[in-house]
Design an enzyme around this catalytic site. Structure first.
Site, PDB file in Angstrom:
ATOM      1  N   HIS A 103       0.841  -1.194   0.000  1.00  0.00           N
ATOM      2  CA  HIS A 103       0.000   0.000   0.000  1.00  0.00           C
ATOM      3  C   HIS A 103       0.877   1.245   0.000  1.00  0.00           C
ATOM      4  CE1 HIS A 103      -4.052  -1.883   1.251  1.00  0.00           C
ATOM      5  NE2 HIS A 103      -3.303  -2.764   0.612  1.00  0.00           N
ATOM      6  N   GLU A 105       0.872   3.844   1.747  1.00  0.00           N
ATOM      7  CA  GLU A 105       1.306   4.267   3.078  1.00  0.00           C
ATOM      8  C   GLU A 105       2.527   3.453   3.511  1.00  0.00           C
ATOM      9  OE1 GLU A 105      -1.646   3.456   1.990  1.00  0.00           O
ATOM     10  OE2 GLU A 105      -3.273   4.527   2.963  1.00  0.00           O
ATOM     11  N   CYS A 130      -6.768   2.470   4.443  1.00  0.00           N
ATOM     12  CA  CYS A 130      -7.555   1.270   4.756  1.00  0.00           C
ATOM     13  C   CYS A 130      -7.213   0.772   6.159  1.00  0.00           C
ATOM     14  CB  CYS A 130      -7.277   0.181   3.731  1.00  0.00           C
ATOM     15  SG  CYS A 130      -5.715  -0.656   3.985  1.00  0.00           S
ATOM     16  N   CYS A 133      -3.668  -0.454   6.638  1.00  0.00           N
ATOM     17  CA  CYS A 133      -2.644   0.591   6.761  1.00  0.00           C
ATOM     18  C   CYS A 133      -2.697   1.261   8.124  1.00  0.00           C
ATOM     19  CB  CYS A 133      -2.810   1.646   5.668  1.00  0.00           C
ATOM     20  SG  CYS A 133      -2.236   1.032   4.086  1.00  0.00           S
TER      21      CYS A 133
HETATM   22  N1  THU Z   1      -4.473   0.982  -1.493  1.00  0.00           N
HETATM   23  C1  THU Z   1      -3.503   1.727  -0.887  1.00  0.00           C
HETATM   24  O1  THU Z   1      -2.386   1.864  -1.431  1.00  0.00           O
HETATM   25  N2  THU Z   1      -3.762   2.278   0.323  1.00  0.00           N
HETATM   26  C2  THU Z   1      -4.953   2.139   0.979  1.00  0.00           C
HETATM   27  O2  THU Z   1      -5.016   2.278   2.177  1.00  0.00           O
HETATM   28  C3  THU Z   1      -6.122   1.750   0.165  1.00  0.00           C
HETATM   29  C4  THU Z   1      -5.782   0.752  -0.907  1.00  0.00           C
HETATM   30  C5  THU Z   1      -4.145   0.308  -2.763  1.00  0.00           C
HETATM   31  C6  THU Z   1      -3.957  -1.193  -2.612  1.00  0.00           C
HETATM   32  C7  THU Z   1      -4.287  -1.688  -4.011  1.00  0.00           C
HETATM   33  O3  THU Z   1      -3.112  -1.585  -4.791  1.00  0.00           O
HETATM   34  C8  THU Z   1      -5.306  -0.683  -4.522  1.00  0.00           C
HETATM   35  O4  THU Z   1      -5.184   0.487  -3.706  1.00  0.00           O
HETATM   36  C9  THU Z   1      -6.731  -1.178  -4.447  1.00  0.00           C
HETATM   37  O5  THU Z   1      -7.063  -1.554  -3.184  1.00  0.00           O
HETATM   38 ZN    ZN Z   2      -3.977   0.454   2.947  1.00  0.00          ZN
END
Ligand code: THU
Ligand code: ZN
Length: 296
Positions: A103, A105, A130, A133
């Site tokens: 992710h 973060e 999310c 994270c």
């Molecule tokens: N994603 C993030 O990078 N951070 C979050 O907290 C929300 C989700 C990314 C993970 C995945 O690559 C895409 O967004 C769809 O979930």
């Molecule tokens: Zn996340």
């Protein structure tokens, strides 16, 4: 500039800000970070507040996203205790389980960590973090003071985003992510890649499994990037060392297709191993690389 997405993102920024940023971003030494001094200068040049400038920079961070599965580009910017800002973006691995994803973060935080920061002051993200994270960030040594900034929101503390949290305390662990570790493992080998992996192992965070570990990746230009394993109290949000090393090369503007060798070193005393999963992520990338593996 090698990163075309970054170039594109620069063009979407307000013209005056883009003008001031261009020499920074296009410099050969640019490494997806902005020094505290550069940031202050940019604020006054573009007449933006601290918050406005961080939000304005998000498209640059998001331009580092590799998202072949979702096509959803998430960008994050963290500010280390030194005042320097570090970009991060989500990374997805086609042909691998979704659990191998990084992710934005996690990317920005491990980017700052591997470049020597000892903690994180704040994080700015283009989408709400999310649950995974929020949990990942609760492992940080600055989890009680960390501020989270989203577009069109007032900044709130991580603890406001994660009420009644579960964390290291619940498992009686008091060494936190980004804390300085007293590890000093070494090997009797002149293999540069293995030695770099040991250096990463020495800063890794694995108080739950004891599987302290590090990865070193060599690219076709012979530059080496390293990644330390970052474990989490809730186990699943843990970030493997391979992913951390891939973030470092991605933030340096390199491409996974350039990977020519990978080493993983972990402790024999650990209760788990990343040998098989590291190899399988590389296999899914179709790189035809056998991980050089050492347990010490
Ligand atoms: N994603 C993030 O990078 N951070 C979050 O907290 C929300 C989700 C990314 C993970 C995945 O690559 C895409 O967004 C769809 O979930
Ligand atoms: Zn996340």
């Amino acid at each position: 500039m090698e990163n075309k997405q970054l170039q594109k993102a620069l063009q979407t920024l307000p013209e005056n800000l883009a003008g001031y940023l261009k020499p920074i971003v296009e410099s050969d030494s640019f490494s997806a970070t902005i020094s505290a001094l550069q940031f202050e200068k940019l604020m006054s040049q573009a007449n933006l507040s601290d918050k406005q400038l961080r939000l304005a920079l998000l498209p640059l961070a998001a331009s580092y996203s590799i998202s072949p599965i979702s096509n959803f580009c998430v960008g994050a910017i963290v500010r280390g205790l030194s005042g320097r800002l570090y970009f991060g973006a989500n990374i997805e691995f086609a042909n691998s389980p979704l659990g191998q994803s990084v992710h934005a973060e996690q990317s920005a935080i491990s980017h700052a960590w591997m470049k020597g920061e000892a903690g994180i002051q704040d994080i700015t993200i283009n989408y709400s973090p999310c649950g995974h994270c929020r949990q990942f960030m609760n492992e940080l040594n600055t989890a009680q003071t960390l501020m989270v900034q989203l577009p069109e929101r007032e900044a709130k503390s991580l603890q406001a985003y994660l009420p009644e949290s579960f964390g290291p305390n619940d498992l009686n662990i008091d060494t936190l992510l980004m804390d300085d570790k007293p590890l000093a493992h070494h090997i009797n080998s002149d293999d540069r890649l293995l030695n770099k992996a040991v250096e990463a192992l020495n800063i890794s965070h694995a108080p739950y499994s004891g599987n302290y570990g590090g990865v070193a990746i060599k690219l076709d230009d012979n530059v080496i990037y390293t990644g330390a394993y970052a474990e989490n109290a809730a186990f699943n949000p843990s970030l493997p060392a391979l992913q951390v090393a891939i973030i470092q090369m991605q933030m340096a503007g390199k491409n996974v297709a350039q990977i020519s060798a990978v080493a993983l070193v972990e402790l024999k005393t650990g209760q788990i191993s990343h040998q098989a999963s590291t190899q399988s992520v590389l296999d899914a990338l179709d790189l035809d690389i056998a991980v050089k593996y050492l347990s010490i």
